[in-house]
Write a protein that holds these residues in place. Structure first.
Motif, PDB file in Angstrom:
ATOM      1  N   ALA A 279      99.583 -95.403  97.059  1.00  0.00           N
ATOM      2  CA  ALA A 279     100.071 -94.149  97.647  1.00  0.00           C
ATOM      3  C   ALA A 279     101.424 -93.766  97.054  1.00  0.00           C
ATOM      4  N   TYR A 280     102.296 -94.747  96.869  1.00  0.00           N
ATOM      5  CA  TYR A 280     103.605 -94.481  96.264  1.00  0.00           C
ATOM      6  C   TYR A 280     103.448 -93.935  94.845  1.00  0.00           C
ATOM      7  N   ARG A 281     102.615 -94.565  94.047  1.00  0.00           N
ATOM      8  CA  ARG A 281     102.414 -94.097  92.675  1.00  0.00           C
ATOM      9  C   ARG A 281     101.822 -92.697  92.651  1.00  0.00           C
ATOM     10  N   THR A 282     100.863 -92.449  93.541  1.00  0.00           N
ATOM     11  CA  THR A 282     100.195 -91.153  93.553  1.00  0.00           C
ATOM     12  C   THR A 282     101.166 -90.032  93.888  1.00  0.00           C
ATOM     13  N   VAL A 283     102.051 -90.279  94.855  1.00  0.00           N
ATOM     14  CA  VAL A 283     102.967 -89.237  95.300  1.00  0.00           C
ATOM     15  C   VAL A 283     104.165 -89.112  94.370  1.00  0.00           C
ATOM     16  N   PHE A 284     104.823 -90.236  94.048  1.00  0.00           N
ATOM     17  CA  PHE A 284     106.108 -90.172  93.368  1.00  0.00           C
ATOM     18  C   PHE A 284     106.033 -90.341  91.846  1.00  0.00           C
ATOM     19  N   GLN A 285     104.900 -90.771  91.316  1.00  0.00           N
ATOM     20  CA  GLN A 285     104.761 -90.873  89.863  1.00  0.00           C
ATOM     21  C   GLN A 285     103.773 -89.842  89.311  1.00  0.00           C
ATOM     22  N   ASP A 286     102.654 -89.645  90.034  1.00  0.00           N
ATOM     23  CA  ASP A 286     101.680 -88.642  89.601  1.00  0.00           C
ATOM     24  C   ASP A 286     101.941 -87.279  90.230  1.00  0.00           C
ATOM     25  N   PHE A 287     102.836 -87.231  91.229  1.00  0.00           N
ATOM     26  CA  PHE A 287     103.192 -85.987  91.939  1.00  0.00           C
ATOM     27  C   PHE A 287     101.976 -85.311  92.567  1.00  0.00           C
ATOM     28  N   ALA A 288     100.984 -86.128  92.951  1.00  0.00           N
ATOM     29  CA  ALA A 288      99.808 -85.631  93.665  1.00  0.00           C
ATOM     30  C   ALA A 288     100.002 -85.950  95.147  1.00  0.00           C
ATOM     31  N   THR A 289     100.729 -85.079  95.823  1.00  0.00           N
ATOM     32  CA  THR A 289     101.116 -85.363  97.208  1.00  0.00           C
ATOM     33  C   THR A 289      99.911 -85.439  98.137  1.00  0.00           C
ATOM     34  N   GLY A 290      98.956 -84.513  97.964  1.00  0.00           N
ATOM     35  CA  GLY A 290      97.800 -84.474  98.862  1.00  0.00           C
ATOM     36  C   GLY A 290      97.014 -85.762  98.884  1.00  0.00           C
ATOM     37  N   PRO A 291      96.512 -86.250  97.734  1.00  0.00           N
ATOM     38  CA  PRO A 291      95.778 -87.524  97.732  1.00  0.00           C
ATOM     39  C   PRO A 291      96.631 -88.704  98.192  1.00  0.00           C
ATOM     40  N   GLY A 292      97.920 -88.713  97.820  1.00  0.00           N
ATOM     41  CA  GLY A 292      98.787 -89.818  98.237  1.00  0.00           C
ATOM     42  C   GLY A 292      98.938 -89.884  99.744  1.00  0.00           C
ATOM     43  N   VAL A 293      99.153 -88.738 100.369  1.00  0.00           N
ATOM     44  CA  VAL A 293      99.275 -88.707 101.832  1.00  0.00           C
ATOM     45  C   VAL A 293      97.933 -88.997 102.484  1.00  0.00           C
ATOM     46  N   ALA A 294      96.847 -88.589 101.845  1.00  0.00           N
ATOM     47  CA  ALA A 294      95.517 -88.908 102.377  1.00  0.00           C
ATOM     48  C   ALA A 294      95.309 -90.418 102.431  1.00  0.00           C
ATOM     49  N   ILE A 295      95.763 -91.129 101.398  1.00  0.00           N
ATOM     50  CA  ILE A 295      95.685 -92.599 101.403  1.00  0.00           C
ATOM     51  C   ILE A 295      96.467 -93.156 102.592  1.00  0.00           C
ATOM     52  N   ALA A 296      97.655 -92.613 102.815  1.00  0.00           N
ATOM     53  CA  ALA A 296      98.481 -93.087 103.924  1.00  0.00           C
ATOM     54  C   ALA A 296      97.789 -92.837 105.266  1.00  0.00           C
ATOM     55  N   PHE A 297      97.118 -91.689 105.408  1.00  0.00           N
ATOM     56  CA  PHE A 297      96.412 -91.401 106.654  1.00  0.00           C
ATOM     57  C   PHE A 297      95.251 -92.360 106.863  1.00  0.00           C
ATOM     58  N   LEU A 298      94.512 -92.669 105.801  1.00  0.00           N
ATOM     59  CA  LEU A 298      93.413 -93.624 105.921  1.00  0.00           C
ATOM     60  C   LEU A 298      93.926 -95.006 106.315  1.00  0.00           C
ATOM     61  N   MET A 299      95.078 -95.404 105.771  1.00  0.00           N
ATOM     62  CA  MET A 299      95.703 -96.669 106.159  1.00  0.00           C
ATOM     63  C   MET A 299      96.059 -96.657 107.635  1.00  0.00           C
ATOM     64  N   THR A 300      96.643 -95.546 108.085  1.00  0.00           N
ATOM     65  CA  THR A 300      97.068 -95.441 109.484  1.00  0.00           C
ATOM     66  C   THR A 300      95.884 -95.543 110.434  1.00  0.00           C
ATOM     67  N   MET A 301      94.803 -94.837 110.107  1.00  0.00           N
ATOM     68  CA  MET A 301      93.624 -94.883 110.972  1.00  0.00           C
ATOM     69  C   MET A 301      93.032 -96.287 111.035  1.00  0.00           C
ATOM     70  N   THR A 302      93.022 -96.963 109.894  1.00  0.00           N
ATOM     71  CA  THR A 302      92.516 -98.342 109.871  1.00  0.00           C
ATOM     72  C   THR A 302      93.371 -99.248 110.736  1.00  0.00           C
TER      73      THR A 302
END
Length: 320
Positions: A279-302
């Protein structure tokens, strides 16, 4: 002495019943809060709850907005609905990170619990210098993770590091602990157990300190072996503390970024990339905020599902 007598003695011991009697061991009486005390507790707790909702509410709402848009760190972008979640769930990188996160969490939780349990039982025997020994055992948890990861890098990072050199001198080759994908994953998991077992040890030690020693005397008088006392008295009596520590350590492991990133950076070849690192790489290195935050939401739900399951076990773990 018959097995039936032993089992009945263990049952009395778990309930806190003294041998040969019907009374309870001191300290087992439970008190109920009055209605007035409950209302007072509610009003004292309410400001903290409101503050927590305000502090965490806005970030969660904003994160939900980002997870359903195709923007970046500077702008929200266009609404895409569940496309980001679909992209994440069909990505091989996500499932590889999820698999590593699963094993990392299992080893981190149960490995640290087993080590902590063994040490807590050892310290309960009042060994000479037990107080000093306990302080020394707390160091992996107390020392900043940056210092610990630097020390472990010094021990295993290169072929000339201490542990690879020791293997080489023993004629066992030169293992590359942080360059080989499998060894790197194992090293990270062992490192997690190393930095986490003091927390488990303190949780279990606190639970064991609340156990009245007379229950063991009662079980011994009824012919229970040490193993029977451990499995049928000690473990049930510390069950609540165990489930609470499992919940906390699960959250720690799934959300653990510095332990992995400082030791391996998620490598080699993404072998130690967990979901939080991805999630960190997706948001802060690839600048793909949507997928990165989606990963974080899936982690939270789990984590919510796992916490609910373990919380139900806490409610069932009272000794009858």
């Amino acid at each position: 002495m018959s097995s039936t007598t032993t089992q009945s003695g263990l049952a009395r011991a778990r309930r806190g019943v003294a041998p040969g009697g019907t009374g309870t061991v001191p300290g087992k009486r439970k008190s109920k809060l009055s209605a007035q005390a409950t209302r007072t507790f509610f009003w004292l707790l309410l400001p903290s709850v409101v503050l927590l909702v305000l502090i965490h509410g806005y970030p969660l709402v904003y994160a939900a907005v980002q997870a359903t848009h195709d923007g970046d760190l500077l702008q929200t972008g266009n609404f895409v609905g569940g496309q980001n979640f679909a992209t994440v769930l069909t990505s091989p990188a996500f499932w590889k990170a999820a698999q590593f996160t699963l094993w990392f969490t299992i080893v981190g939780v149960f490995g640290s619990w087993l080590v902590g349990l063994g040490l807590a039982l050892l310290l309960r025997t009042k060994i000479p210098g037990g107080g000093t020994f306990k302080v020394l055992l707390l160091l992996p948890w107390v020392v900043p993770i940056v210092v610990s990861s630097t020390a472990w890098n010094w021990l295993v990072a290169t072929p000339d590091s201490l542990i690879p050199s020791l293997f080489r001198n023993l004629g066992m080759g030169t293992p590359l602990f942080l360059a080989d994908p499998t060894l790197a994953a194992v090293t990270v998991m062992v490192f997690k157990v190393w930095v986490s077992f003091p927390f488990m040890m303190m949780m279990i030690s606190a639970a064991l300190a609340s156990v009245d020693t007379t229950v063991y005397e009662a079980a011994s008088m009824d012919g229970a072996s040490r193993w029977q006392q451990f499995t049928q008295i000690t473990l049930p009596l510390i069950a609540r503390s165990t489930y609470i520590s499992w919940i906390l350590m699960t959250i720690f492991c799934v959300n653990d970024f510095p332990t992995i990133y400082l030791l391996t950076g998620g490598g080699p070849v993404n072998a130690t990339t967990s979901l939080v690192v991805l999630a960190y790489r997706t948001v802060f290195q690839d600048f793909a905020t949507g997928p990165g935050v989606a990963i974080a939401f899936l982690m939270t739900m789990t984590l919510v599902v796992i916490s609910v399951i373990l919380y139900r076990q806490i409610r069932k773990s009272s000794v009858e």
